[in-house]
Write a protein that holds these residues in place. Structure first.
Motif, PDB file in Angstrom:
ATOM      1  N   SER A 414       0.810  -1.217   0.000  1.00 22.41           N
ATOM      2  CA  SER A 414       0.000   0.000   0.000  1.00 22.41           C
ATOM      3  C   SER A 414       0.845   1.270   0.000  1.00 22.41           C
ATOM      4  CB  SER A 414      -0.940   0.005   1.214  1.00 22.41           C
ATOM      5  OG  SER A 414      -1.930  -0.984   1.079  1.00 22.41           O
ATOM      6  N   THR A 433      -7.272  -4.620  -1.490  1.00 21.04           N
ATOM      7  CA  THR A 433      -6.092  -4.754  -0.644  1.00 21.04           C
ATOM      8  C   THR A 433      -6.406  -5.717   0.492  1.00 21.04           C
ATOM      9  OG1 THR A 433      -6.669  -2.844   0.740  1.00 21.04           O
ATOM     10  CG2 THR A 433      -5.240  -2.444  -1.141  1.00 21.04           C
ATOM     11  N   HIS A 449      -4.458   2.337   6.595  1.00 20.19           N
ATOM     12  CA  HIS A 449      -5.699   2.822   5.984  1.00 20.19           C
ATOM     13  C   HIS A 449      -5.445   4.144   5.262  1.00 20.19           C
ATOM     14  CE1 HIS A 449     -10.019   3.487   5.529  1.00 20.19           C
ATOM     15  NE2 HIS A 449      -9.812   4.721   5.936  1.00 20.19           N
ATOM     16  N   ASP A 452      -3.982   3.561   1.863  1.00 24.65           N
ATOM     17  CA  ASP A 452      -4.976   3.113   0.885  1.00 24.65           C
ATOM     18  C   ASP A 452      -5.871   4.255   0.421  1.00 24.65           C
ATOM     19  OD1 ASP A 452      -3.950   0.610   0.967  1.00 24.65           O
ATOM     20  OD2 ASP A 452      -5.732  -0.384   1.760  1.00 24.65           O
ATOM     21  N   ARG A 465     -10.928  -2.998   1.247  1.00 21.93           N
ATOM     22  CA  ARG A 465      -9.795  -3.346   2.110  1.00 21.93           C
ATOM     23  C   ARG A 465     -10.231  -4.360   3.157  1.00 21.93           C
ATOM     24  NH1 ARG A 465      -5.102  -2.027   4.191  1.00 21.93           N
ATOM     25  NH2 ARG A 465      -4.849  -1.584   6.405  1.00 21.93           N
TER      26      ARG A 465
END
Length: 540
Positions: A414, A433, A449, A452, A465
């Motif tokens: 990521s 992901t 996070h 992403d 995700r």
């Protein structure tokens, strides 16, 4: 009893001598407060100013400049990456408590130092370049320094992003909350955001350097301060324009996806109890989501901790449930490549056949493979909950699904924007992901996070995700988090995303601005050097 006066004077003298290092360490720590989970992102726009002033204003030696940059980098990367110490204790893996602590501190020190070296090189090289420029105070020289300093930082960060250790780029200090600014990533990737941060810091630094103190002290040059403020506002307005574009949601591109957050603690994940709980949680979760009418279900990284081979598949309940429910599953498991394993994500069709496999490209050093294994192998072999002999996949992989081509990132990937850009350019229509962040402290899932969020914005794609223990989530192409799970809980979620085939400038051309910065910075340096030499000749 008070200390003798000479002792107090010596202490003050020593503190004064080390004042620059104290200042850069404090400002580096301020930058470390900007990323998730603290999210004091506004600090990033001023935290580099002291280092800029020291590099430009004070004629320090190259060694001193390197040290100042190194200390700033340690403050920033050391705080931002402190979550890595969460791997301690590893007693559940049979590692001695003290050995576990030593391994955790070694990893923290090494990755912090690697990031700090970038800052040290920048400070040293930039300081030397500034010495070669005319030592006058005018807008042309200030602009030249801004161009050169920004180009140099972006060049170094671009170089670092090609290596195996890359996470805490300056751009991620703005994620996930400064979404307007993050949309500059659609122009030329995350280094566009980095350049924006450097530029504003630079102009604030120039405002202090070029202040006037003739009659009464003025702490900043108002003209340069206005340039800094104008740059900050303009960049955010450009980003806001991109952020404010409506998102099309045609029904033909809709895809209802399910996410399973299995919540299998690492302490049991690789043992019989963990295998049984994984099969139970993912089988039941898949069945529930299938009954909700999802088109596909995504599981986390190595959700099923065994090799996804025919004998292993037909013997487990998860595979039999896929055959019964006939809903596509994206399964995180171990693949095979010769005698080695791969960290893979599989597309498993409703008839049980494997349509496609993606093999993780960016493996975690010291976790999934051991650099310099000949020397470090015996010492580090027990660090990772996965086997350390994993094999990396090819960088040009594509991942086809029944719903079109997907962009895939597994855990550490990521952080690598180019990895996602290349897959989007090759026709990827949405992002998947899969991660397992259970090894680290809670700060790491928040930063993951945030990474992403940036990748979704840069590629203009919806992102799904799935993680083992959190945060799982759904992110739209504007970086807005539509759903985010809790930490350390078993959760199921279903939502609708939309496949997209748009191509941002970044997807189409890659990081095209950094070479332009380099050309502009080099031109500014050559022009000023030529002018300086000509003036010296005319004086002689």
């Amino acid at each position: 009893m008070t200390a003798p006066k000479p002792l107090k004077l010596n202490l003050k003298k020593r503190l004064w001598q080390h004042q620059p290092l104290i200042i850069v360490l404090a400002s580096g720590i301020l930058m470390g407060l900007a990323p998730a989970p603290l999210n004091f992102w506004v600090l990033a726009w001023v935290a580099l100013v002291p280092l800029w002033v020291l590099a430009v204003k004070f004629k320090s030696s190259f060694k001193t400049l390197l040290l100042q940059g190194l200390v700033w980098g340690i403050g920033y990367h050391g705080l931002a990456l402190s979550w890595i110490t969460g791997i301690h204790p590893m007693t559940w893996m049979g590692v001695n408590w003290w050995a576990s602590l030593a391994i955790a501190l070694f990893c923290w020190f090494f990755i912090t130092l690697w990031g700090a070296i970038l800052v040290a090189l920048w400070a040293g090289i930039f300081g030397l370049i500034c010495r070669s420029l005319p030592q006058t105070s005018n807008l042309r020289i200030a602009l030249s320094r801004v161009l050169i300093g920004t180009a140099l930082w972006c060049s170094l960060e671009s170089l670092w992003s090609q290596g195996p250790l890359y996470w805490s780029a300056l751009s991620y200090t703005q994620s996930p909350f400064n979404l307007s600014l993050l949309h500059l990533g659609q122009i030329s990737g995350p280094l566009t955001v980095t350049a924006a941060i450097i530029t504003v810091n630079a102009w604030i630094g120039e405002a202090w350097i070029n202040r006037k103190t003739v009659t009464r002290p003025i702490y900043f040059n108002r003209k340069y301060l206005c340039i800094a403020a104008g740059t900050f506002i303009t960049l955010h307005l450009i980003g806001f324009t991109l952020y404010n574009r409506p998102l099309a949601r045609p029904s033909a591109s809709a895809l209802k996806v399910g996410i399973i957050q299995g919540n299998i603690p690492n302490e049991i994940k690789l043992y019989e109890e963990g295998w049984q709980r994984a099969l139970k949680n993912y089988t039941e979760g898949y069945q529930i989501l299938a009954n909700r009418g999802v088109d596909a279900v995504l599981t986390p990284e190595v959700a099923l901790p065994f090799r996804w081979t025919e004998p292993n598949r037909i013997q487990n309940t998860f595979d039999r449930t896929i055959l019964a429910e006939k809903v596509v599953a994206w399964v995180g498991a171990l693949g095979t490549q010769g005698n080695h394993s791969t960290n893979s994500l599989f597309t498993v069709m409703g008839n049980g056949q494997t349509l496609s496999e993606y093999r993780k490209v960016k493996l975690v050093p010291l976790g999934e493979y051991i650099p310099f294994e000949r020397w470090l192998g015996k010492f580090m072999n027990r660090l990772s909950p996965l086997k350390t002999n994993l094999i990396a996949g090819q960088s040009n992989q594509t991942f086809n699904t029944p719903f079109g081509r997907a962009i895939v990132g597994i855990c550490y990937e990521s952080a690598f924007a180019e990895h996602f850009r290349a897959q989007a350019a090759a026709g990827g229509q949405f992002i998947l992901t899969a991660s397992n962040n259970a090894h680290y402290s809670p700060a790491m899932p928040a930063q993951h996070h945030a990474q992403d969020v940036m990748r979704a914005i840069e590629t203009d794609r919806w992102a799904v995700r799935a993680t083992n223990t959190g945060y799982s989530g759904i992110v739209d192409p504007h970086g807005r988090t539509r759903w985010r799970s809790n930490l350390n809980t078993y959760e199921l979620h279903s939502d609708t995303i939309y496949r997209r085939s748009t191509q941002t400038l970044y997807v189409r051309w890659g990081d095209w601005l950094t070479p332009l910065w380099v050309v502009a910075g080099l031109t500014a340096w050559l022009f000023n050097s030529f002018k300086r030499n000509r003036n010296l000749l005319s004086q002689n």
